[in-house]
Design a protein around this motif. Structure first.
Motif, PDB file in Angstrom:
ATOM      1  N   UNK B 175      -3.805   8.011  14.256  1.00 19.20           N
ATOM      2  CA  UNK B 175      -3.551   9.047  13.249  1.00 19.20           C
ATOM      3  C   UNK B 175      -3.222   8.406  11.902  1.00 19.20           C
ATOM      4  N   UNK B 176      -2.402   7.356  11.934  1.00 12.69           N
ATOM      5  CA  UNK B 176      -2.046   6.651  10.704  1.00 12.69           C
ATOM      6  C   UNK B 176      -3.266   6.048  10.026  1.00 12.69           C
ATOM      7  N   UNK B 177      -4.132   5.438  10.838  1.00  6.72           N
ATOM      8  CA  UNK B 177      -5.360   4.847  10.273  1.00  6.72           C
ATOM      9  C   UNK B 177      -6.230   5.921   9.640  1.00  6.72           C
ATOM     10  N   UNK B 180      -4.907   6.966   6.431  1.00  8.17           N
ATOM     11  CA  UNK B 180      -5.148   5.942   5.413  1.00  8.17           C
ATOM     12  C   UNK B 180      -6.527   6.075   4.792  1.00  8.17           C
ATOM     13  N   UNK B 181      -7.444   6.792   5.461  1.00 15.20           N
ATOM     14  CA  UNK B 181      -8.786   6.926   4.889  1.00 15.20           C
ATOM     15  C   UNK B 181      -8.849   8.045   3.853  1.00 15.20           C
ATOM     16  N   UNK B 182      -7.768   8.814   3.715  1.00 11.93           N
ATOM     17  CA  UNK B 182      -7.755   9.877   2.707  1.00 11.93           C
ATOM     18  C   UNK B 182      -7.824   9.247   1.315  1.00 11.93           C
ATOM     19  N   UNK B 183      -8.636   9.841   0.446  1.00 12.11           N
ATOM     20  CA  UNK B 183      -8.768   9.332  -0.912  1.00 12.11           C
ATOM     21  C   UNK B 183     -10.095   8.612  -1.091  1.00 12.11           C
ATOM     22  N   UNK B 441      -1.701  -0.609   7.000  1.00 10.06           N
ATOM     23  CA  UNK B 441      -2.778  -1.550   7.302  1.00 10.06           C
ATOM     24  C   UNK B 441      -4.164  -0.924   7.181  1.00 10.06           C
ATOM     25  N   UNK B 442      -4.233   0.406   7.162  1.00  4.15           N
ATOM     26  CA  UNK B 442      -5.518   1.088   7.230  1.00  4.15           C
ATOM     27  C   UNK B 442      -6.532   0.633   6.203  1.00  4.15           C
ATOM     28  N   UNK B 443      -6.142   0.664   4.939  1.00  7.69           N
ATOM     29  CA  UNK B 443      -7.115   0.322   3.885  1.00  7.69           C
ATOM     30  C   UNK B 443      -7.579  -1.127   3.965  1.00  7.69           C
ATOM     31  N   UNK B 444      -6.626  -2.090   3.981  1.00  5.34           N
ATOM     32  CA  UNK B 444      -7.112  -3.473   4.089  1.00  5.34           C
ATOM     33  C   UNK B 444      -7.927  -3.710   5.359  1.00  5.34           C
ATOM     34  N   UNK B 445      -7.572  -3.034   6.446  1.00  4.75           N
ATOM     35  CA  UNK B 445      -8.322  -3.219   7.692  1.00  4.75           C
ATOM     36  C   UNK B 445      -9.761  -2.740   7.513  1.00  4.75           C
ATOM     37  N   UNK B 446      -9.898  -1.541   6.946  1.00 11.04           N
ATOM     38  CA  UNK B 446     -11.249  -1.008   6.748  1.00 11.04           C
ATOM     39  C   UNK B 446     -12.063  -1.913   5.837  1.00 11.04           C
TER      40      UNK B 446
END
Lengths: 155, 493
Positions: B175-177, B180-183, B441-446
């Motif tokens: 859910x957190x990841x 993190x994709x919002x935006x 971590x979501x953005x850097x991970x993606x």
């Protein structure tokens, strides 16, 4: 026995499944790209599927096994009242601060919290509200120059 | 002893009276920034950058560095007292730190946090002097595939955290990841999940989420008890006991090593380090059963780790010119502003700056210890406030913290949503920590994932053929399967 919907795994699984469904619908238009050039929709789509699998597992797991009801703390009337009052005060804060300004809205938040949620007397509530809203406005807004919400009518 | 000459020179540079003053200003500001939720070191350094214009580069960097490691000292204070982490790296300190407060041991927890920070901070500076160039090269071996694998490992660590089930922890992480994709997406700038709103264009800001999930949700949960039972116990005793010191020695040592190594690596840095330390204590330490129930180890280990990591993260910056995190990126900007180019040549070209900054860290840590220990007595006075007054004050703190990020009421609305949502999640037996970590971590991970795939032309083999990445992924797999196996072993069919 606890009804199915009141078990935490069932309610939690259902809520997250709904979130996954929302993300699926909202993310339909995003370009998936190719594996060698993943597009904007690639990562969200994988996550949506993953969330759907996890939440379904949770839902099934919860339906199969009896569990305790998570609604237990809300059966008491005065508890419910405190929780709703506080949530209401926060929602009011968001809605009103742009018009009524920081000082008045903050004071109102304190009055609700001290007088009704905390069950203290009026005098106590008003003094704390006045001191805290004016004090924080001065310390954060003036001394520390922190960005505070300002109202259309009042500071 | 020619080799030591630049180091001696550095110490001389750092201990000039004016620089001692800048170091002091830095650590004081850092402590305040750390205590205040919502005001982070990155934003503060950005704000103060223009003010350092007139300083010489050594003084400027000494002061800015002080803000960063000073904030790691202060971040634990609110975690322990009111269960709102002042920085994301103090998130796990909430578990046992706040539990200690509930048992009337806030003083011991705060004191140990400061002492653990001091020991780890000082040890990490020694490490910085000895192995900086060596570790710098190690960090250079990290490409997008390794970053992605490291972040996946960091995410799997959440399986060990908290009290929620493995399934629920994983669901929260995903859910957190997803949040993190919002935006705008990090590669092409395509709008995602903004639902046409302007405020979601830059993504969901971490601070309101933090304030909501921890601060607001905690107050709501306390409201379940009648007002007479809401009050937190008056702290007994200011200092950690002899037993506390005995229990903390090993966790501090482990946390320091873990934190130092993880701090060098780009990405999560101090946050992952504190989580890794907590997980280590919770699963492998002798007293693991006590973790989560107000054990001093749960404060000492993570607080040591996040300080060691803060110091460790200077290594890639000073030796390679690569910022390991946002704060280090601000520091890079500061150095460039002053005409200094960090990189392998820095230690040769500007030994006064390189060693001066390192030397100032010894001083800074001593100053922080002197500063923080007396503050313990002051901070715990907060707990004497009656809860009907403390509760709106916590709310106000959260409101101001969220608003000040961008100056938009939308941030406050986000906070309220996550507050109520976080409370409901707690009722449903979820733990918020995995969600927050995944959001970080979501953005850097993606980004790393997509870069790695683009470089390998769509082949996932890149993640398993590069040795460092393979090791990290194996560790991640082990970290996911081990708790499940342990559970199966515990309850034989």
């Amino acid at each position: 026995m606890t009804p199915g919907w009141a078990r935490s795994d069932v309610a939690g699984g259902a809520a997250l499944l709904a979130l996954a469904a929302l993300a699926w619908v909202a993310g339909r238009g995003l370009p998936l790209g190719a594996l060698s050039q993943p597009g904007a929709g690639f990562f969200p789509r994988i996550l949506t599927l993953l969330l759907a699998v996890l939440s379904l597992t949770m839902l099934v797991h919860g339906l199969a096994r009896p569990g305790a009801a998570f609604t237990e703390p809300w059966t008491d009337r005065s508890t419910r009242r405190r929780l709703l009052l506080m949530t209401g005060a926060l929602v009011f804060y968001v809605a009103a601060v742009g018009t009524l300004g920081y000082l008045v809205t903050t004071a109102a938040l304190f009055v609700v919290m001290v007088r009704w949620v905390g069950g203290r007397g009026w005098a106590h509530a008003l003094v704390v509200a006045a001191l805290c809203s004016a004090g924080s406005w001065y310390v954060f807004g003036r001394l520390l120059r922190v960005n505070l919400p300002a109202g259309a009518l009042l500071p | 002893m020619d080799a030591l000459a630049p180091i001696v020179h550095g110490f001389a540079a750092a201990f000039e009276p004016a620089r001692i003053l800048y170091c002091l200003i830095g650590v004081v500001v850092g402590t305040i920034v750390g205590v205040l939720p919502g005001l982070g070191p990155a934003a503060t350094i950005a704000l103060l950058l223009p003010a350092t214009y007139r300083l010489d580069p050594v003084s400027a960097v000494i002061m800015l560095a002080g803000i960063y490691y000073g904030s790691q000292y202060g971040g634990s204070t609110t975690s322990i007292l009111v269960r709102i982490p002042g920085e994301s790296s103090s998130m796990v300190t909430c578990y046992d730190g706040y539990e200690m407060t509930r048992q009337g041991r806030a003083g011991a927890a705060l004191g140990m946090a400061a002492i653990a920070s001091f020991v780890a901070g000082t040890a990490a500076v020694v490490g910085l002097m000895v192995v900086a160039p060596l570790l710098g090269r190690f960090a250079l071996a990290f490409g997008p595939a390794e970053y992605a694998s490291l972040m996946i490992l960091g995410l799997t660590l959440v399986a060990w955290l908290g009290s929620a089930s493995l399934l629920k922890s994983l669901a929260m992480a995903v859910t957190g990841l997803l949040l993190a994709t919002v935006g705008q997406d990090p590669v092409a700038g395509v709008e995602r999940f903004t639902f046409g709103t302007q405020s979601l264009l830059d993504g969901i800001d971490l601070v309101p989420v933090f304030m909501g999930l921890f601060g607001i949700a905690e107050v709501l949960e306390t409201m379940e008890r009648p007002p007479a039972e809401q009050r937190l116990p008056t702290p007994k005793g200011l200092w950690p006991t002899r037993q506390d010191f005995r229990d903390s020695a090993a966790p501090v040592a482990r946390g320091t090593v873990l934190g130092f190594l993880l701090g060098v690596l780009p990405g999560g840095g101090a946050t992952i380090a504190s989580i890794a330390s907590y997980v280590t204590e919770k699963r492998f330490a002798r007293n693991r059963a006590r973790l989560g129930q107000g054990a001093i180890e749960g404060v000492a280990g993570p607080e040591a780790a996040n300080n060691a990591a803060a110091t460790g993260s200077f290594i890639p910056l000073l030796t390679l010119g690569i910022p390991a995190n946002v704060v280090m990126a601000m520091m890079l900007a500061a150095l460039t502003l002053h005409g200094v180019r960090p990189g392998p040549l820095l230690v040769v070209e500007r030994p006064d700056l390189f060693w001066g900054v390192i030397a100032s860290m010894y001083l800074g840590n001593v100053l922080l210890l002197i500063l923080n220990l007396p503050l313990v007595g002051l901070f715990i006075q907060i707990l004497r406030l009656p809860y009907p007054v403390l509760a709106p004050l916590i709310l106000l703190f959260c409101l101001i913290g969220s608003y000040s990020v961008t100056g938009q009421t939308a941030e406050v609305a986000t906070m309220v949503c996550f507050g109520v949502g976080g409370y409901l999640l707690r009722k449903l037996g979820f733990d918020a920590a995995p969600l927050v970590l995944a959001l970080i971590l979501g953005r850097p991970l993606e980004e790393s994932l997509r870069q790695a795939l683009a470089i390998s032309q769509g082949s996932f083999a890149v993640f398993v053929t590069r040795p460092i990445s393979l090791v990290l992924l194996l560790a991640a797999a082990a970290s996911l399967t081990a708790p499940a196996l342990a559970r199966i072993r515990r309850q034989p069919a």
